[in-house]
Enzyme design. Structure first.
Site, PDB file in Angstrom:
ATOM      1  N   SER A 186      -2.028  51.758  13.362  1.00 12.44           N
ATOM      2  CA  SER A 186      -3.104  52.765  13.485  1.00 12.44           C
ATOM      3  C   SER A 186      -3.489  53.804  12.677  1.00 12.44           C
ATOM      4  O   SER A 186      -3.628  53.521  11.369  1.00 12.44           O
ATOM      5  CB  SER A 186      -2.896  53.512  14.929  1.00 12.44           C
ATOM      6  OG  SER A 186      -3.917  54.410  15.491  1.00 12.44           O
ATOM      7  N   ASP A 207     -10.876  46.978  19.683  1.00 12.63           N
ATOM      8  CA  ASP A 207     -10.141  48.174  19.537  1.00 12.63           C
ATOM      9  C   ASP A 207     -11.129  49.291  19.985  1.00 12.63           C
ATOM     10  O   ASP A 207     -12.227  49.444  19.402  1.00 12.63           O
ATOM     11  CB  ASP A 207      -9.836  48.144  18.353  1.00 12.63           C
ATOM     12  CG  ASP A 207      -8.731  49.268  17.812  1.00 12.63           C
ATOM     13  OD1 ASP A 207      -8.668  50.321  18.295  1.00 12.63           O
ATOM     14  OD2 ASP A 207      -7.660  48.796  17.102  1.00 12.63           O
ATOM     15  N   HIS A 246      -5.447  47.651  21.028  1.00 10.85           N
ATOM     16  CA  HIS A 246      -4.716  48.430  19.816  1.00 10.85           C
ATOM     17  C   HIS A 246      -3.273  48.418  19.948  1.00 10.85           C
ATOM     18  O   HIS A 246      -2.789  48.541  18.808  1.00 10.85           O
ATOM     19  CB  HIS A 246      -5.232  49.782  20.079  1.00 10.85           C
ATOM     20  CG  HIS A 246      -4.926  50.864  19.132  1.00 10.85           C
ATOM     21  ND1 HIS A 246      -5.665  50.471  17.765  1.00 10.85           N
ATOM     22  CD2 HIS A 246      -4.163  51.649  18.997  1.00 10.85           C
ATOM     23  CE1 HIS A 246      -5.164  51.395  16.920  1.00 10.85           C
ATOM     24  NE2 HIS A 246      -4.191  52.338  17.689  1.00 10.85           N
TER      25      HIS A 246
END
Length: 444
Positions: A153, A393, A421
């Site tokens: 991320s 995502d 994610h």
């Protein structure tokens, strides 16, 4: 500081490392902050201190607790790496940011805002480079002075900044759910993110159609009552909508439903929310404990542009997110939950964000942010980049990730619509297997 070393039951040697590094790298002899990183050495790969020194480093990514030999850490250790887990500045044990921990010399909102500007990816990457040089700078071979990094991320965003300005220190880069948009402001990201959030709302209400009524009843109750959370924050309609941040994680839709079901049950039984319901809601929202997440979330996209409360502006384009609008519609019309978005009202609703409201407003209108990416350097990048990209995502839009991948030379992707994610945590064996296969660069 003296190193604290111990072994866990999984035969991982743990070394707690603290580094005193510049707050502002433009003033390296000025104020210092403390940065923490936890070094894990798999003893089955290095039985002596000499063997430990020879293990290659798998470097920083994102703030985590103590890892062991399971999950993706275990997959990395099994490949013969020792690992270093960084708490990025402002988080964890690395001079964490909170209203009560700010230096006493900061007397005004402007002072606080200027201080917080040193906690973005550009400074985090400079910390990483400083630590790399401390740990590996005395290696005799140039190649041994480099390390491999992994970013999940926002850690992926930092990895791209690292490639842009300090690629000479990198052996290889792995990214999961973090091929950052390379724009100079957050608007393009939120234009796509809102679409993803709307899609997840539709899936949620399709799976739990009775929650249309339940969520409307909860919103009506919150609008007519002042609900104080255990921390002293306020549970408003807009804060309840923020539970939708979980929609993009595996099982998130089901977790939100359970929260809605409990809250509705409480209203039917007691005419109010129970302490347990409020506690559960508060524990699922991390902004009080990690205020830097809220304050710098939009500025982390900015290069010479002000964010101007981007998510708030773009969400307002769709009235289905507005309770003032939806409550006037028929009872079968749902109010949408929001996603990973920061709104100015959060600095009223969250107790630990309130003292930072003035600084947050200043940062939202600040356009002096420096560069995060060097597009020319990325176009000629020679460091291998292997990325896991998730088609569904909700936080790092797939469409923008593809634009980014095309702009970073030597990038290969494992693309899947079977993971969200949080894929690296949900199925670490699959994700790491594909990443290591990509790393070999063996093409049919």
């Amino acid at each position: 500081m003296d190193l604290e070393t111990y072994h866990n039951k999984e035969q991982i040697k743990v070394i707690e490392r603290f580094f005193d590094l510049p707050l502002d790298y433009n003033d390296p002899s000025g104020k210092k902050i403390r940065v923490f990183a936890r070094n894990l050495v798999p003893k089955n790969k290095a039985k002596t201190e000499e063997e430990e020194k020879d293990l290659p480093y798998w470097g920083p990514g994102f703030e985590v607790g103590l890892m062991g030999s399971s999950g993706f850490a275990g997959e990395i250790h099994e490949r013969g790496y020792q690992t270093l887990w960084l708490d990025p500045r402002g988080t964890g044990l690395s001079t964490p940011i909170s209203a009560d921990t700010l230096p006493s010399r900061l007397k005004s909102d402007q002072d606080i805002a200027e201080y917080l500007k040193h906690f973005r990816a550009d400074s985090i990457v400079k910390d990483c480079e400083s630590i790399r040089q401390i740990l590996l700078g005395d290696k005799p071979k140039e190649e041994d002075k480099k390390w491999t990094i992994m970013g999940q991320s926002f850690g992926g965003f930092c990895a791209i900044t690292y490639l842009s300005f300090h690629g000479q220190g990198l052996k290889e880069v792995f990214i999961t759910g973090g091929l950052a948009p390379l724009d100079d402001n957050p608007d393009p990201n939120y234009e796509w993110t809102v679409r993803k959030v709307i899609s997840r709302n539709k899936i949620y209400y399709s799976k739990y159609p009775q929650d249309i009524r339940r969520v409307r009843d909860i919103a009506s109750y919150l609008e007519g009552n002042t609900v104080v959370l255990p921390s002293g924050g306020h549970l408003t309609v807009r804060r309840f909508q923020q539970l939708g941040i979980d929609f993009g994680m595996s099982g998130g839709i089901d977790r939100v439903h359970q929260t809605v079901l409990r809250a509705t049950n409480d209203l039917e039984l007691f005419g109010q929310f129970s302490y347990k319901a409020l506690q559960n809601i508060e524990h699922s929202q991390s902004f009080d404990g990690n205020p830097i997440y809220a304050i710098l979330h939009e500025p982390l996209y900015c290069q010479g542009k002000a964010p101007r409360w981007s998510a708030d502006r773009i969400v307002q384009k769709n009235p289905q997110f507005s309770w003032a609008h939806v409550k006037k519609l028929t009872a079968d019309e749902p109010i949408y939950f929001t996603g990973e978005m920061i709104f100015p009202q959060m600095f009223d609703d969250y107790a630990n964000l309130r003292p930072l409201k003035g600084a947050a407003e200043l940062l939202a209108h600040d356009s002096s942010w420096g560069p995060l990416y060097d597009m020319q350097q990325l176009a000629v990048n020679e460091v291998k980049v292997s990325a896991a990209t998730y088609f569904e995502d909700m936080y790092v839009p797939f469409e923008l990730s593809q634009e980014t991948a095309a702009k970073i030379q030597n990038t290969e992707q494992y693309i899947t619509n079977q993971l969200f994610h949080s894929g690296i945590r949900e199925d670490p064996k699959d994700v790491m297997k594909h990443l290591f296969e990509l790393s070999r660069r063996e093409f049919a």
